[in-house]
Design an enzyme around this catalytic site. Structure first.
Site, mmCIF file in Angstrom:
data_model
loop_
_atom_site.group_PDB
_atom_site.id
_atom_site.type_symbol
_atom_site.label_atom_id
_atom_site.label_comp_id
_atom_site.label_asym_id
_atom_site.label_seq_id
_atom_site.Cartn_x
_atom_site.Cartn_y
_atom_site.Cartn_z
ATOM 1 N N SER A 178 2.529 -3.154 8.344
ATOM 2 C CA SER A 178 2.437 -3.759 9.678
ATOM 3 C C SER A 178 3.786 -4.348 10.085
ATOM 4 O O SER A 178 4.446 -5.022 9.285
ATOM 5 C CB SER A 178 1.417 -4.898 9.684
ATOM 6 O OG SER A 178 0.169 -4.453 9.245
ATOM 7 N N GLU A 222 -16.100 -2.948 0.686
ATOM 8 C CA GLU A 222 -16.629 -2.481 -0.609
ATOM 9 C C GLU A 222 -15.988 -3.280 -1.748
ATOM 10 O O GLU A 222 -16.673 -3.667 -2.706
ATOM 11 C CB GLU A 222 -16.351 -0.980 -0.807
ATOM 12 C CG GLU A 222 -17.193 -0.061 0.054
ATOM 13 C CD GLU A 222 -16.693 0.026 1.501
ATOM 14 O OE1 GLU A 222 -15.588 -0.489 1.804
ATOM 15 O OE2 GLU A 222 -17.411 0.602 2.336
ATOM 16 N N SER A 266 0.825 -1.224 0.000
ATOM 17 C CA SER A 266 0.000 0.000 0.000
ATOM 18 C C SER A 266 0.853 1.266 0.000
ATOM 19 O O SER A 266 1.927 1.308 0.605
ATOM 20 C CB SER A 266 -0.895 0.037 1.238
ATOM 21 O OG SER A 266 -1.667 -1.125 1.309
ATOM 22 N N GLU A 289 -4.457 -14.328 0.678
ATOM 23 C CA GLU A 289 -4.637 -13.533 1.893
ATOM 24 C C GLU A 289 -6.031 -13.701 2.479
ATOM 25 O O GLU A 289 -6.215 -13.656 3.682
ATOM 26 C CB GLU A 289 -4.403 -12.057 1.536
ATOM 27 C CG GLU A 289 -3.384 -11.379 2.410
ATOM 28 C CD GLU A 289 -3.319 -9.882 2.185
ATOM 29 O OE1 GLU A 289 -3.787 -9.409 1.145
ATOM 30 O OE2 GLU A 289 -2.798 -9.200 3.072
HETATM 31 C C1 LIG Z 1 -4.802 -3.518 10.162
HETATM 32 C C2 LIG Z 1 -4.277 -3.267 8.780
HETATM 33 C C3 LIG Z 1 -3.051 -3.778 8.429
HETATM 34 C C4 LIG Z 1 -2.513 -3.501 7.158
HETATM 35 N N1 LIG Z 1 -1.273 -3.981 6.861
HETATM 36 C C5 LIG Z 1 -0.736 -3.708 5.656
HETATM 37 C C6 LIG Z 1 0.591 -4.170 5.351
HETATM 38 O O1 LIG Z 1 1.262 -4.801 6.165
HETATM 39 N N2 LIG Z 1 1.096 -3.876 4.136
HETATM 40 C C7 LIG Z 1 0.380 -3.170 3.193
HETATM 41 O O2 LIG Z 1 0.884 -3.002 2.089
HETATM 42 N N3 LIG Z 1 -0.868 -2.690 3.470
HETATM 43 C C8 LIG Z 1 -1.433 -2.943 4.676
HETATM 44 N N4 LIG Z 1 -2.686 -2.450 4.996
HETATM 45 C C9 LIG Z 1 -3.342 -1.543 4.045
HETATM 46 C C10 LIG Z 1 -4.573 -2.111 3.405
HETATM 47 O O3 LIG Z 1 -4.240 -3.064 2.437
HETATM 48 C C11 LIG Z 1 -5.335 -0.908 2.819
HETATM 49 O O4 LIG Z 1 -5.737 -0.081 3.896
HETATM 50 C C12 LIG Z 1 -6.538 -1.343 2.043
HETATM 51 O O5 LIG Z 1 -6.145 -2.000 0.881
HETATM 52 C C13 LIG Z 1 -7.410 -0.105 1.669
HETATM 53 O O6 LIG Z 1 -6.644 0.859 1.059
HETATM 54 P P1 LIG Z 1 -6.688 2.386 1.544
HETATM 55 O O7 LIG Z 1 -6.525 2.416 3.022
HETATM 56 O O8 LIG Z 1 -5.710 3.150 0.704
HETATM 57 O O9 LIG Z 1 -8.165 2.890 1.230
HETATM 58 P P2 LIG Z 1 -8.725 3.308 -0.196
HETATM 59 O O10 LIG Z 1 -8.350 2.287 -1.198
HETATM 60 O O11 LIG Z 1 -8.328 4.717 -0.450
HETATM 61 O O12 LIG Z 1 -10.267 3.232 0.067
HETATM 62 C C14 LIG Z 1 -10.971 4.278 0.751
HETATM 63 C C15 LIG Z 1 -12.445 3.897 0.766
HETATM 64 O O13 LIG Z 1 -12.945 3.834 -0.582
HETATM 65 C C16 LIG Z 1 -13.500 2.558 -0.850
HETATM 66 N N5 LIG Z 1 -13.193 2.146 -2.215
HETATM 67 C C17 LIG Z 1 -11.965 2.146 -2.807
HETATM 68 N N6 LIG Z 1 -12.059 1.663 -4.065
HETATM 69 C C18 LIG Z 1 -13.370 1.329 -4.285
HETATM 70 C C19 LIG Z 1 -14.091 0.774 -5.381
HETATM 71 N N7 LIG Z 1 -13.483 0.442 -6.524
HETATM 72 N N8 LIG Z 1 -15.407 0.575 -5.219
HETATM 73 C C20 LIG Z 1 -16.042 0.891 -4.060
HETATM 74 N N9 LIG Z 1 -15.401 1.422 -2.988
HETATM 75 C C21 LIG Z 1 -14.092 1.650 -3.096
HETATM 76 C C22 LIG Z 1 -12.820 1.609 0.153
HETATM 77 O O14 LIG Z 1 -13.603 0.470 0.402
HETATM 78 C C23 LIG Z 1 -12.685 2.504 1.387
HETATM 79 O O15 LIG Z 1 -13.887 2.540 2.095
HETATM 80 C C24 LIG Z 1 -3.244 -2.714 6.239
HETATM 81 C C25 LIG Z 1 -4.491 -2.199 6.599
HETATM 82 C C26 LIG Z 1 -5.013 -2.462 7.863
HETATM 83 C C27 LIG Z 1 -6.339 -1.889 8.233
#
Ligand SMILES: Cc1cc2nc3c(=O)[nH]c(=O)nc-3n(C[C@H](O)[C@H](O)[C@H](O)COP(=O)(O)OP(=O)(O)OC[C@H]3O[C@@H](n4cnc5c(N)ncnc54)[C@H](O)[C@@H]3O)c2cc1C
Length: 398
Positions: free
Chosen positions: A174, A377, A142, A257
């Site tokens: 993480s 989502e 991410s 995953e």
């Molecule tokens: C506890 C935890 C541990 C994590 N650990 C890691 C890690 O070790 N390494 C790593 O790389 N990442 C990690 N992540 C990141 C995680 O993979 C991302 O948070 C997740 O993929 C969502 O991306 P974002 O936070 O950028 O949200 P965004 O992608 O920006 O999404 C924001 C909102 O928009 C919605 N949305 C986005 N796209 C769409 C769509 N096409 N249609 C409808 N709704 C949509 C989403 O559902 C969300 O509600 C972790 C996350 C958490 C919560």
């Protein structure tokens, strides 16, 4: 050790699953190991996340000392070659004994399958060190502008003679503060190449130019980190698979995953939490609103048990349709979140802050799992396109 109904061990309320001699022996050996090694109340002893991290790192070595670090790996890489039911047994007994999971979940479950499917023999040498707990890994996928939509990543890697030079920023990484290595998604194609210009690199976190900055979450701990790369040079041999062909690796990682192991683990968590709530509710007067609500929660927990059993059996026979794991992930994690919200409404914050530490931790986790490994989502979109075969252009949800 608690005595819930699980998916393999169904307690007294459901038809027992017939286990083979090998599966029974696997379970007995694991139960003996956990009985010997799990220290009840281990969570309560650690006030700081750093101390807990050190304990979990040591636990990796305890697991390895009795050959329980990687039971799900193929035997040729030092695992036990556990079948689908044995994998489920491992998950359930871990929940039943409330045994620590260790600190190298990403190394064991995410990096290792990438290495044995796509890695060179030299890269596969990491496997032995992951298995013994001597090498901890984190996942650098991410970025601030690329979470759900990973094809937007902007961290670049440029080939300069026999090295890759990396620049960019990863977020939500993480356990990076405890890790030795990171598996990194980088852009090696042009800026607009999306899925066609992504590669996977293995990076030693001690390489100059890497900065790890912890991010404090609502739990008060810094489980996450931001990791920045400034002219970080890694050997060309650290590229996994072909240049610009990393997207197929990402797809296989994302599918793993949220697969059957993930869903069974979440079911075991939910089952443990539900049992805790039910024992609290036993002290309540019959007219308390929690009592009626718990009937509805139990219906959901029961449905998850059935869904997880189905996923397990289909996994064994390789008959799971693509998208089923999204359905189970969505329903399981949303149920956990609903249950957490209910508890907060019935009993307020003291239920979490004044009870055993794991209640607060579980409440924070109820949010975590609806986001990580693909948000709810995204799971809804995947169910629509893969199970219902609706056009995948329907990205937006109402
Ligand atoms: C506890 C935890 C541990 C994590 N650990 C890691 C890690 O070790 N390494 C790593 O790389 N990442 C990690 N992540 C990141 C995680 O993979 C991302 O948070 C997740 O993929 C969502 O991306 P974002 O936070 O950028 O949200 P965004 O992608 O920006 O999404 C924001 C909102 O928009 C919605 N949305 C986005 N796209 C769409 C769509 N096409 N249609 C409808 N709704 C949509 C989403 O559902 C969300 O509600 C972790 C996350 C958490 C919560």
């Amino acid at each position: 050790m608690n005595n819930s109904d699980y998916v393999v061990d169904r307690g007294r309320r459901a038809m027992p699953l017939q286990l083979t001699g090998r599966q029974l022996a696997f379970r007995e050996e694991l139960r003996a190991f956990y009985t010997d090694k799990v220290e009840p109340g281990w969570r309560e002893r650690y006030d700081s996340f750093e101390d807990l991290g050190a304990y979990l790192r040591d636990w990796e070595q305890v697991l390895a000392s009795r050959d329980w670090a990687v039971p799900t790996w193929p035997e040729e890489y030092g695992g036990r070659g556990a079948d689908a039911v044995e994998r489920a047994i491992f998950t359930e007994e871990t929940a039943r004994f409330d045994a620590p999971e260790g600190l190298n979940r990403l190394g064991k479950r995410l990096v290792a399958p990438v290495l044995w499917q796509f890695g060179t023999p030299e890269q596969q040498q990491h496997l032995a060190r992951i298995r013994t707990g001597d090498e901890l890994w984190c996942q650098g996928f991410s970025e601030p502008s690329a979470g759900s939509d990973l094809v937007n990543i902007r961290t670049t890697a440029q080939r300069v003679s026999d090295e890759w030079v990396i620049n960019g920023r990863k977020i939500w990484t993480s356990f990076a503060q405890f890790a030795d290595w990171i598996i990194l998604l980088v852009r090696t194609g042009p800026a607009d190449s999306r899925a066609d210009g992504i590669s996977v690199l293995l990076v030693d976190l001690l390489t100059p130019g890497i900065e790890i900055s912890p991010i404090i979450t609502m739990s008060g701990h810094a489980e996450f980190n931001e990791v920045s790369f400034n002219d970080v040079r890694v050997p060309a041999a650290n590229l996994v698979g072909e240049e610009n062909a990393g997207w197929s690796i990402v797809r296989s990682v994302l599918q793993d995953e949220r697969g059957a192991d993930y869903c069974l683990a979440r079911y075991s968590d939910i089952r443990r939490i539900f049992d805790d709530v039910v024992s609290t509710a036993r002290e309540l007067p019959a007219e308390h609103r929690a009592v009626a609500h718990l009937g509805a929660d139990y219906a959901r927990v029961y449905a998850i048990q059935v869904l997880a059993s189905d996923l397990l059996e289909r996994g064994q026979n390789r008959t799971a349709p693509e998208g089923l794991e999204s359905l189970v992930k969505l329903y399981t994690t949303e149920t956990w979140r609903t249950m957490g919200d209910d508890q907060l409404r019935w009993w307020g914050a003291p239920y979490f802050t004044e009870g055993p530490k794991e209640r607060l931790h579980d409440q924070a986790e109820s949010r975590h799992f609806t986001i990580s490994a693909g948000t709810s989502e995204i799971q809804r979109n995947l169910i629509a396109s893969r199970l219902l075969e609706l056009p995948s252009g329907r990205k937006k949800v109402a």
